[in-house]
Design a protein around this motif. Structure first.
Motif, short mmCIF file in Angstrom:
data_model
loop_
_atom_site.label_atom_id
_atom_site.label_comp_id
_atom_site.label_asym_id
_atom_site.label_seq_id
_atom_site.Cartn_x
_atom_site.Cartn_y
_atom_site.Cartn_z
N PRO A 11 0.82 -1.21 0.00
CA PRO A 11 0.00 0.00 0.00
C PRO A 11 0.86 1.25 0.00
CG PRO A 11 -0.69 -1.57 1.71
CD PRO A 11 0.62 -2.03 1.18
N PRO A 12 0.27 2.40 -0.27
CA PRO A 12 1.02 3.65 -0.24
C PRO A 12 1.69 3.84 1.11
CG PRO A 12 -1.14 4.00 -1.23
CD PRO A 12 -1.13 2.60 -0.69
N VAL A 13 2.83 4.54 1.07
CA VAL A 13 3.57 4.78 2.29
C VAL A 13 2.68 5.44 3.33
CG1 VAL A 13 5.43 6.15 3.28
CG2 VAL A 13 5.81 4.90 1.17
N GLY A 14 2.82 4.99 4.57
CA GLY A 14 1.97 5.49 5.64
C GLY A 14 1.06 4.40 6.16
N LEU A 42 18.25 5.23 1.07
CA LEU A 42 17.89 3.83 1.32
C LEU A 42 19.08 3.05 1.85
CD1 LEU A 42 15.61 2.93 -1.73
CD2 LEU A 42 14.92 3.48 0.62
N ALA A 43 20.25 3.23 1.22
CA ALA A 43 21.44 2.50 1.66
C ALA A 43 21.77 2.83 3.10
CB ALA A 43 22.62 2.82 0.74
N THR A 44 21.77 4.11 3.43
CA THR A 44 22.14 4.53 4.79
C THR A 44 21.16 4.03 5.83
OG1 THR A 44 23.19 6.52 3.87
CG2 THR A 44 22.66 6.53 6.23
N ARG A 45 19.87 4.12 5.52
CA ARG A 45 18.86 3.71 6.50
C ARG A 45 18.73 2.19 6.58
NH1 ARG A 45 14.81 7.93 8.05
NH2 ARG A 45 15.71 9.91 7.44
N LEU A 46 18.87 1.51 5.47
CA LEU A 46 18.85 0.05 5.52
C LEU A 46 20.03 -0.49 6.32
CD1 LEU A 46 17.83 -0.77 1.84
CD2 LEU A 46 16.56 -1.49 3.88
N GLY A 61 10.08 8.92 -0.20
CA GLY A 61 9.77 9.50 1.09
C GLY A 61 10.36 10.89 1.27
N VAL A 62 10.17 11.42 2.47
CA VAL A 62 10.66 12.75 2.83
C VAL A 62 11.35 12.64 4.18
CG1 VAL A 62 10.07 15.18 3.13
CG2 VAL A 62 8.64 13.74 1.67
N ALA A 63 12.51 13.25 4.31
CA ALA A 63 13.22 13.28 5.58
C ALA A 63 12.48 14.17 6.58
CB ALA A 63 14.65 13.78 5.39
N ARG A 121 7.19 9.49 5.27
CA ARG A 121 8.51 9.63 5.90
C ARG A 121 9.37 8.42 5.54
NH1 ARG A 121 8.24 13.81 10.03
NH2 ARG A 121 6.08 14.54 10.15
N TRP A 122 10.68 8.64 5.51
CA TRP A 122 11.59 7.61 5.02
C TRP A 122 11.57 6.34 5.88
CZ3 TRP A 122 13.05 6.92 0.41
CH2 TRP A 122 13.32 7.98 -0.45
N ASP A 123 11.30 6.45 7.17
CA ASP A 123 11.27 5.22 7.97
C ASP A 123 10.16 4.29 7.50
OD1 ASP A 123 9.31 6.94 8.88
OD2 ASP A 123 9.64 6.56 11.00
N HIS A 124 9.03 4.86 7.05
CA HIS A 124 7.96 4.04 6.49
C HIS A 124 8.39 3.40 5.17
CE1 HIS A 124 5.11 6.96 8.75
NE2 HIS A 124 5.36 5.90 9.50
#
Length: 396
Positions: free
Chosen positions: A11-14, A48-52, A200-202, A379-382
């Motif tokens: 589904p869409p982010v969120g 994505l690389a940094t957060r993953l 996403g958005v920071a 948000r990027w975590d999602h």
């Protein structure tokens, strides 16, 4: 295809729950370009690389296109290992034969996450997968368009080469439902293997609501409407179209162009030729707090692109409470429709929209509100959780 008829659909982010297993994986992000090269795809891959890397062992295989002296091998933010291969750029496509060696050394069981917006690199990953028995995720950012004299070969390439890369992927990530339909119809991709995960958005781009604009004093004219463009000064963004529009605008407006790129010198010459030196400012590349300040100080974000995937700068502008005016082209339509103002991609239509908003600034607040509502859950975590869900569902 609806969500109900395709249970694998993200589904869409969120509304994504989070990683299904929480297990640690080896992930290799394969991308034609990577920061410090400026661009939306490059920023997405880096984010994505940094957060993953917080929950996985992550490396990046890329080229040195636009690397500006960055080391060929380095451990960067978050412990991400980056390997940049020497490249020759032909028709805006980086050719790096050395990447093939790095790909051949990938261990089985690794998540090979291929980012697509240019030719050649996808075929290198496909061939490696065939030779080594690897599986890969294809992350589709944008359709490759013709560029230069070799552009006449593009239909052949798409039909006989890239289509095979798409169909052979263990899973395909797209940014929008329309991209999902496009890949299924154009390349014969299995809809059940296509997952919709928007960009996403920071957190730092989400700014407090803006104060209403103050009406000018009686007898005095309005201050110039402050326009902002952020992005690479390259062909795709078509900033030349925006400069032509500025030459037709009759209301008091000022434009700041934030970014750099190959077309920078030509665009500066165009601005001078059109008599715009007192209305257009080339602000150069901005990062971090300096970029956030640009969004905070502007009154209208303008994107004159020929095409987009899902422009990060549009999402950032919306999060910052900045109304968006964009050309009605693929990518912009899906991102902006219902949350900003879309116009045909001509200087005349851009100029007319800018003049209308400069004359009646009351419309800006409504555009800003709909844009803010559009990205509230983006948000990027999602996004990262959704990406890890895809890895899980594909079987990594």
């Amino acid at each position: 295809m609806t969500e109900q008829s395709s249970p694998e659909h993200i589904p869409p982010v969120g509304s994504v729950a989070g990683s299904a297993s929480g297990k640690r994986r080896r992930v290799v992000q394969v991308t034609p370009n990577y920061p410090p090269l400026l661009g939306g795809l490059e920023q997405v891959v880096q984010i994505l690389a940094t957060r993953l890397a917080a929950r996985n062992d992550v490396s990046v295989v890329t080229t040195d296109n636009g690397a500006d002296g960055a080391p060929r091998q380095a451990v960067e933010e978050g412990g991400v290992q980056v390997r940049r291969h020497r490249a020759l750029t032909v028709a805006h496509t980086p050719l790096a034969p050395g990447m093939f060696g790095s790909l051949l050394r990938i261990r089985r069981g690794t998540v090979v996450h291929l980012h697509c917006a240019a030719a050649v690199v996808p075929e290198q990953v496909w061939l490696t997968a065939r030779l080594r028995g690897l599986r890969y995720i294809l992350h589709f950012h944008m359709e490759v368009d013709a560029s230069g004299p070799l552009g006449r070969l593009l239909p052949f390439y798409k039909k006989h080469l890239f289509g095979r890369v798409v169909r052979s992927a263990a899973g395909v990530i797209v940014l929008t439902e329309s991209q999902r339909d496009f890949l299924a119809e154009r390349y014969g991709a299995d809809r059940a293997k296509i997952y919709v995960v928007p960009n996403g958005v920071a957190d730092e781009y989400f700014l407090p609501p803006r104060a209403p604009s103050v009406e000018p004093a009686v007898g005095s004219g309005p201050d110039p409407l402050r326009l902002l463009f952020v992005g690479r000064l390259g062909t795709q963004k078509n900033v030349a179209r925006l400069l032509d529009a500025m030459a037709k605008v009759t209301e008091p407006v000022r434009l700041r162009l934030v970014g750099d790129g190959d077309l920078g010198p030509a665009l500066r010459e165009q601005a001078t030729r059109l008599g715009l030196d007192d209305r257009v400012e080339f602000a150069g590349r901005k990062h971090g707090e300096d970029l956030i300040k640009e969004y905070a100080d502007a009154e209208l974000f303008v994107l004159p692109s020929d095409r987009e995937g899902m422009a990060l700068v549009v999402l950032e502008a919306m999060a910052a409470g900045l109304p968006v005016l964009a050309t009605a082209v693929p990518g912009n339509i899906e991102t902006v429709e219902g949350a900003g103002l879309l116009v045909p991609p001509t200087p005349q239509d851009l100029a007319a929209a800018i003049d209308n908003l400069a004359r009646d600034r009351s419309a800006l607040a409504a555009l800003a509100a709909t844009g803010s509502a559009r990205v509230i859950g983006s948000r990027w975590d999602h996004v990262v959780s959704a990406i890890e869900d895809v890895y899980e569902q594909v079987g990594f």
